[in-house]
Design an enzyme around this catalytic site. Structure first.
Site: not given
Ligand code: NDP
Ligand code: HSE
Length: 472
Positions: A19, A108, A135, A208, A310
C-alpha cells in the site's frame, strides 16, 4: 499549485510495501490535483522502511528513505502509518500524535486493539487520526458510517470485509483450486496480511467488524469483543454441498443491535463462515472484492461494494484521508469527532440465534429424516428445509422436502415445524445423507441436539455444520 493558499504540509509515510509504495507513487504523480483539492502544498519529507535496499513496486526516491523513526517524524504535519501490525506501529503512532502530527492509517489491527487510547491521545493533542483504508480497502464505508449516516440509526451491518478469504473461497468454489493454492495466489496479489493467519483465522475481518460496529452503534467495540471463526475448517465437500443447495460459502462480518429476552439492548458482533443463498446480494461478491450491507432506520437498506484489498485501491482510501486531513490542517479546521456516547454492551455469543445447515449421514434402514427432525424438535429447533439423498452408488436419488417456515419470532416458543415425511419417499439404501436448514437457534441448543443424535443407537454421523444467513 494550491489555489487557496501557499501553506504547505509535511507528510511522512511509514512503510513502503504493497500500500505504502502506491500511496507514494500517487502523491508523486498526482501532486498537483491533490494540492488543489486540499488547498495546501504537499511536501513528502520521509519514507520509513526496514530495508533500504528492498525491491519495491514503486521506486521511492532514495533521498526520502530512512530506517530511523525519529528522523522520519521530524517536522511531519501528517504521518501516514502503513507498516501494519501492533508493534512498532503502536509506538510510532503514539510518538507522532504526541509530537502534534495528524495520523492517517490503514491499520485495523492496531485500531481495533488500541483505538480508545489512540483516539484519546489524538484529542488531547488536538490532532486527527483517520482510518478510511482500515475497513474494506477502497470502499468508503468509514466515512459513510461516521458522516453520511450521522443522522440515522443503523441497526445492522452485514459484510464481506476480507479480500483474501473471499478470494480463497471463490477460487475453491469456481475453479476447484485447493485452499493452499488459492492462499498463495492471494498472497502473490498483495491481498493477504504479512502474516496471513490474520486473514484466514478471521482476525482481520474481526478487527474491521469492531471498527464498523463502533461507528454504527456509537460504542467502543474492540477486536476481543468479536466472536470469531475463520475459514480453515471449510472443506471442499462443504463448498460442493453449498453449490448443490444453490448457495455459496462466504466469510461474513455481522454487527447488529439486539434486545435480549430481559429487555436489555446490546449488540452482536461476529465473524464466521456462512452459507448465503445464490440470490443474496452478497453471494455474487467475487475475488478480493468486499461488500457491506447496512440496515438503517430512516435510509433503509444501503449497499457498498468495491475492491477490498490491493495496493492501488487501498491507496485511494489513504489519499482520501490525506486530502481531508491536509485541508483541515491547512485551514485550522476540526475533524469529525469520535462518537461513543451510546456505549451498548456486547451480548454473549451463546445467546445469538442463527440458522444452521446441518449435514448428517444416517443408516437409512434404521433412521432418517423423522428421527433427525424429531431430535431437533426435542431441543426446540424447527426445520425450514430438508433433503435426503441416498448415498448408495446404484440408486442415488434426491428429494427436496420443502417445509413450512416458522417465522423467526415464533421459534423460541412455537412447536417446531416438522417436515412432511410422507413426501420424502425414502428408498432403502445402506447410508443416506440428510441435509437440513434450521430456523434460528442458539449454538448450545444445536450442540445438544447433535450430541443426542451422535449417541443414538441408529448410528447418525454429523458431517458438517455451518451457519446460514439470508434464509430466515
Ligand atoms: P506490507 O507488508 O506490504 O508493507 C509493510 C511496509 O512496512 C514495508 O515497506 C516494510 O518495510 C515496512 N515495515 C515493516 N516493519 C517495519 C519496521 N519495524 N520499521 C520500519 N518499517 C517497517 O504491508 P501492506 O502495505 O500490505 O499493509 C500496510 C497496512 O495497510 C497494514 O496495516 C494493512 O493491514 C493495511 N491494509 C493493507 C491492504 C492490502 O491490500 N495490502 C488493504 C487495506 C489495508 P520493508 O519494505 O523495508 O520491508
Ligand atoms: N488482508 C486484507 C484483506 C487487506 O485480505 O482484506 C485489506 O484489509
Amino acid at each position: 499549485m494550491a489555489t487557496r493558499a501557499a501553506k504547505a504540509i509535511n507528510i511522512a509515510v511509514l512503510g513502503a510495501g504493497t500500500v505504502g509504495s502506491q500511496v507514494i507513487r500517487l502523491i508523486q504523480e498526482r501532486r498537483e490535483d491533490l494540492q488543489r483539492r486540499s488547498g495546501v502544498l504537499w511536501n513528502l519529507t520521509a519514507v520509513l522502511v526496514r530495508d533500504l535496499d528492498a525491491e519495491r513496486d514503486y521506486d521511492v526516491p532514495a533521498n526520502l528513505l530512512t530506517t530511523d523513526i525519529a528522523e522520519a517524524l521530524v517536522n511531519a504535519d501528517v504521518v501516514v502509518e502503513l507498516i501494519g501490525g501492533i508493534e512498532p506501529a503502536f509506538d510510532y503512532v503514539k510518538r507522532a500524535l504526541k509530537a502534534g502530527a495528524c495520523v492517517v492509517t490503514g491499520n485495523k489491527a492496531l485500531l481495533a486493539k488500541h483505538g480508545p487510547e489512540l483516539f484519546a491521545l489524538a484529542a488531547a493533542n488536538q490532532v486527527e487520526l483517520q482510518y478510511e483504508a482500515a475497513v474494506a480497502g477502497a470502499v468508503p464505508i468509514v466515512r459513510a458510517l461516521r458522516e453520511s449516516l450521522a443522522g440515522d440509526r443503523v441497526n445492522r451491518v452485514l459484510g464481506i470485509v476480507n479480500g483474501t478469504t473471499n478470494f480463497i473461497l471463490d477460487r475453491m468454489s469456481t475453479t476447484g483450486a485447493t485452499y493452499d493454492e488459492s492462499l498463495q495466489e492471494a498472497q502473490a496479489l498483495g491481498y493477504a496480511e504479512a502474516d496471513p493467519t490474520a486473514d484466514v483465522d478471521g482476525l482481520d475481518a474481526a478487527a474491521k467488524c469492531a471498527l464498523m460496529a463502533s461507528l454504527a452503534f456509537h460504542s467502543r467495540v474492540l477486536i476481543d469483543d468479536v466472536s470469531t471463526e475463520g475459514i480453515r475448517a471449510i472443506t471442499p465437500a462443504q463448498i460442493t454441498r453449498a453449490r448443490e443447495a444453490n448457495m455459496v460459502v462466504k466469510l461474513l462480518a455481522v454487527a447488529e443491535r439486539r434486545t435480549t429476552t430481559s429487555g436489555e439492548e446490546g449488540i452482536d458482533v461476529r465473524v464466521h463462515p456462512a452459507l448465503l443463498p445464490a440470490g443474496h446480494p452478497l453471494a455474487s461478491v467475487s475475488g478480493a472484492f468486499n461488500a457491506i450491507m447496512l440496515e438503517c432506520e430512516a435510509a433503509g437498506e444501503l449497499m457498498f461494494f468495491g475492491q477490498g484489498a490491493g495496493g492501488v485501491p487501498t491507496a485511494s482510501a489513504v489519499l482520501s484521508d490525506l486530502v481531508a486531513t491536509a485541508a483541515r490542517h491547512g485551514h485550522g479546521q476540526h475533524p469529525p469527532l469520535e462518537s461513543h456516547y451510546e456505549q451498548l454492551p456486547v451480548l454473549p455469543p451463546q445467546s445469538t440465534r442463527v440458522c444452521y445447515q446441518v449435514s448428517l449421514l444416517v443408516n437409512a434402514a434404521d433412521a432418517g429424516l423423522s428421527e433427525v427432525v424429531g431430535e431437533f424438535a426435542q431441543h426446540g429447533i424447527s426445520i425450514q428445509r430438508a433433503s435426503q439423498k441416498q448415498v448408495s452408488i446404484q440408486c442415488a436419488s434426491q428429494k427436496q422436502v420443502p417445509i413450512q417456515c416458522a417465522s423467526q419470532n415464533q421459534v423460541s416458543d412455537a412447536q417446531p415445524a416438522i417436515p412432511h415425511l410422507e413426501n420424502a419417499q425414502v428408498q432403502s439404501a445402506e447410508r443416506a445423507s440428510v441435509v437440513l436448514i434450521t430456523n434460528p437457534a442458539t449454538e448450545s441448543d444445536l450442540r445438544e441436539a447433535l450430541d443426542a443424535l451422535r449417541s443414538s443407537p441408529t448410528g447418525v454421523q454429523v458431517e458438517s455444520v455451518i451457519r446460514v444467513e439470508g434464509v430466515a
